[in-house]
Each structure stands twice: as C-alpha cells, then as structure tokens.
Design an enzyme around this catalytic site. Structure first.
Site, PDB file in Angstrom:
ATOM      1  N   ASN A   1       1.648  -0.385   9.723  1.00  0.00           N
ATOM      2  CA  ASN A   1       2.374   0.229   8.606  1.00  0.00           C
ATOM      3  C   ASN A   1       2.785   1.635   9.031  1.00  0.00           C
ATOM      4  O   ASN A   1       1.945   2.525   9.133  1.00  0.00           O
ATOM      5  CB  ASN A   1       1.445   0.285   7.375  1.00  0.00           C
TER       6      ASN A   1
ATOM      7  N   LYS B   1       4.589   3.757   7.466  1.00  0.00           N
ATOM      8  CA  LYS B   1       4.739   4.701   6.346  1.00  0.00           C
ATOM      9  C   LYS B   1       6.039   5.502   6.529  1.00  0.00           C
ATOM     10  O   LYS B   1       7.027   4.947   6.979  1.00  0.00           O
ATOM     11  CB  LYS B   1       3.522   5.627   6.246  1.00  0.00           C
TER      12      LYS B   1
ATOM     13  N   HIS C   1       0.764  -1.008  -1.869  1.00  0.00           N
ATOM     14  CA  HIS C   1      -0.008  -0.107  -1.006  1.00  0.00           C
ATOM     15  C   HIS C   1      -0.569   1.037  -1.859  1.00  0.00           C
ATOM     16  O   HIS C   1       0.095   1.505  -2.776  1.00  0.00           O
ATOM     17  CB  HIS C   1       0.877   0.434   0.124  1.00  0.00           C
TER      18      HIS C   1
ATOM     19  N   GLU D   1      -0.841   4.105  -1.467  1.00  0.00           N
ATOM     20  CA  GLU D   1      -0.025   5.324  -1.579  1.00  0.00           C
ATOM     21  C   GLU D   1       1.077   5.128  -2.614  1.00  0.00           C
ATOM     22  O   GLU D   1       1.431   6.046  -3.340  1.00  0.00           O
ATOM     23  CB  GLU D   1       0.546   5.691  -0.195  1.00  0.00           C
TER      24      GLU D   1
ATOM     25  N   GLU E   1      -7.813  -2.683   1.449  1.00  0.00           N
ATOM     26  CA  GLU E   1      -7.816  -1.331   2.013  1.00  0.00           C
ATOM     27  C   GLU E   1      -8.542  -0.381   1.072  1.00  0.00           C
ATOM     28  O   GLU E   1      -7.961   0.064   0.066  1.00  0.00           O
ATOM     29  CB  GLU E   1      -6.376  -0.847   2.197  1.00  0.00           C
TER      30      GLU E   1
ATOM     31  N   GLY F   1      -6.377   6.660   6.390  1.00  0.00           N
ATOM     32  CA  GLY F   1      -5.922   7.912   6.990  1.00  0.00           C
ATOM     33  C   GLY F   1      -6.984   9.002   6.995  1.00  0.00           C
ATOM     34  O   GLY F   1      -6.698  10.165   7.271  1.00  0.00           O
TER      35      GLY F   1
ATOM     36  N   SER G   1      -8.269   3.235   8.577  1.00  0.00           N
ATOM     37  CA  SER G   1      -8.741   3.874   9.811  1.00  0.00           C
ATOM     38  C   SER G   1      -9.144   2.874  10.899  1.00  0.00           C
ATOM     39  O   SER G   1     -10.112   3.087  11.631  1.00  0.00           O
ATOM     40  CB  SER G   1      -9.901   4.843   9.510  1.00  0.00           C
TER      41      SER G   1
HETATM   42  C1  PEP Z   1      -2.414   1.953   5.935  1.00  0.00           C
HETATM   43  O1  PEP Z   1      -1.459   2.700   5.905  1.00  0.00           O
HETATM   44  O2  PEP Z   1      -2.317   0.865   5.346  1.00  0.00           O
HETATM   45  C2  PEP Z   1      -3.612   2.356   6.654  1.00  0.00           C
HETATM   46  C3  PEP Z   1      -4.633   1.534   6.674  1.00  0.00           C
HETATM   47  O3  PEP Z   1      -3.593   3.564   7.281  1.00  0.00           O
HETATM   48  P1  PEP Z   1      -4.635   4.090   8.408  1.00  0.00           P
HETATM   49  O4  PEP Z   1      -4.809   2.997   9.407  1.00  0.00           O
HETATM   50  O5  PEP Z   1      -3.972   5.303   8.995  1.00  0.00           O
HETATM   51  O6  PEP Z   1      -5.914   4.410   7.706  1.00  0.00           O
END
Ligand code: PEP
Length: 251
Positions: free
Chosen positions: A9, A11, A96, A98, A168, A174, A213
């Site tokens: 992803n 972003k 997601h 965010e 998630e 992040g 992460s």
């Molecule tokens: C994500 O954007 O879905 C995500 C899991 O980000 P990260 O791997 O940076 O934690």
C-alpha cells in the site's frame, strides 16, 4: 489451499515517474512470485494507476486505494468503478484505517462499495482493525466483528469467495510497534469464524492478510500463522529492495 498474497500500500507516496520505475524493476519479482504460487501487488495513488498498470507484468496486481460506489455524478474529488475498469484496475482497498480516521470512511459505506465492486466482478480488500484505545480496553474482537458484519451485510456465499480481508491493528500501522504473531493469528482466526457466520463455507476461501509494520525481518513469522494468508504492507513496500526482501522471505 489459499494462495499467499503480498500487497504493497503506497498511500500518498511516489511520483508517476517513480511508479513507472518500480513497475519495471518489479517484473522479475512477479515471475519469481508466480513460480512459487504467490500473488504480488501494489496499490499506487490514483494518478499512478495507469502508469503502474502499463509498465507492470500482467500478473502484477495493481489496486486502487479507494473508489466511490456510484458510477458517475456530482461527487467532486471522487473516482468511480468504470474509471478504474477502463484502466484495467480490478482490485480496490476499502476501509483502510487512515481513510476511516481522516475521510469519514465507515463500514456501511464500505458495504455499498463492496456491492458495487462485486457487480463489476472486481476484488475488494476490506480492512478492519482496532485503535490503540480499543486494544487497551480489550475491545479488539468486538470492533472487528462489527466491522466485518457491517461490511459484509447482504454479501452472499458465492460473491464472497474472491474477497480479501486485511486485519490491521491501527496501533501498529506505520508505528514500528508490531502485534505479536499470537495476536495476529488469534484475531485472523476470529475474523474467519465471524466471516463463516455471514458467508458460510466461503470464509475458508477468503484470504486474510495481516498488516502493521510488516518488514522483511518479520514477514515470515506472520505468514507461518495458519489463518494469515499474506500481508498488506505500507512503508516496507515503497523501496524495491525492501519489497524484494519481503517476497524472498516468504518463498
Ligand atoms: C498499511 O498502510 O496498510 C500499513 C500496514 O502500513 P505499514 O506497513 O507502514 O505499517
């Protein structure tokens, strides 16, 4: 047997030119992934979708990060399913955290988008997960259960087969703070059980990804969990070397 899936992803990252560079560099990785029965993909910004699709191997999944549920109309700033289809984009990330946090994305809205995607034979990647406060209050399973039930409301057993769900935990996205593999497995197993209550046997076909992460160093441990079928990766999917590291470590 569910095929493993590694989805990056991006972003709000990468210029169009950078997406092109990545798509070309990823070609041998797609071949390697295919040979090992792994699906590989990335989700660029809307502006780079056409470029990523054009310069990627055919087998590379190129996903959008969102979509509107209406086909056209007075929805300033939005993009529709026919617009994606014209570019041969058949996968879309929905819900997601965010977007849930900053763009008023709700499970109800995701449900409308899921139904619109199904009607167009496209594949949703539906994200669920709890915030830190919810995790600390012991509410993880209540939260994901509600997100799954609302998101999948009215979806039939037949329609659900090709779906992908991503668990998630918001507190691990992040942040560098990883959920343990025990938590990932426990929640993904619970998600599959919840899915079974809505879409029956298709729950065994739905791929459930872990995200938060994930890095080359820890991806293998997550993918060793019986209910984790792949990973949704943000930061570690941006550089081709790291993306390759993610793949190499699950071959
Ligand atoms: C994500 O954007 O879905 C995500 C899991 O980000 P990260 O791997 O940076 O934690």
């Amino acid at each position: 047997m569910r095929r493993k899936l590694l989805l990056g992803n991006w972003k709000m990252n990468k210029l169009n030119s950078e997406a092109k560079e990545f798509a070309i560099a990823a070609k041998p990785l797609v071949a390697k992934a295919r040979a090992n029965k792994i699906d590989l993909g990335v989700a660029p910004t809307y502006l780079s979708l056409a470029t990523a699709r054009k310069y990627s191997s055919k087998a590379m999944i190129v996903a959008a990060q969102n979509v509107h549920f209406e086909d056209h109309g007075a929805f300033t700033g939005e993009v529709s399913i026919p617009m994606l289809k014209e570019l041969k984009i058949n996968w879309v990330i929905l819900g997601h955290s965010e977007r849930r946090a900053y763009d008023n994305e709700t499970s109800e809205k995701c449900n409308k988008k899921m139904k619109a995607l199904i009607a167009n034979d496209m594949i949703p990647v539906y994200c669920v997960g709890e915030t830190l406060a919810q995790y600390e209050a012991g509410e993880t399973k209540d939260v994901v259960k509600e997100q799954i039930l609302k998101g999948f409301e009215g979806i039939t057993e037949e329609q659900a087969k090709k779906f992908v769900v991503a668990y998630e935990p918001v507190w691990s996205i992040g942040t560098g703070k990883n959920a343990s593999t025990e938590i990932a497995q426990d929640v993904c197993k619970f998600i599959r059980k919840t899915l079974k209550s809505v879409v029956g046997k298709s729950a065994n076909k739905i791929r459930i990804l872990y995200g938060g992460s994930v890095k080359p160093e820890n991806i293998k441990a997550y993918l060793s969990c019986p209910d984790v079928d792949g990973a949704l990766v943000g930061g570690a999917s941006l550089k081709i070397d790291s993306y390759e590291g993610l793949l190499n470590n699950i071959l």
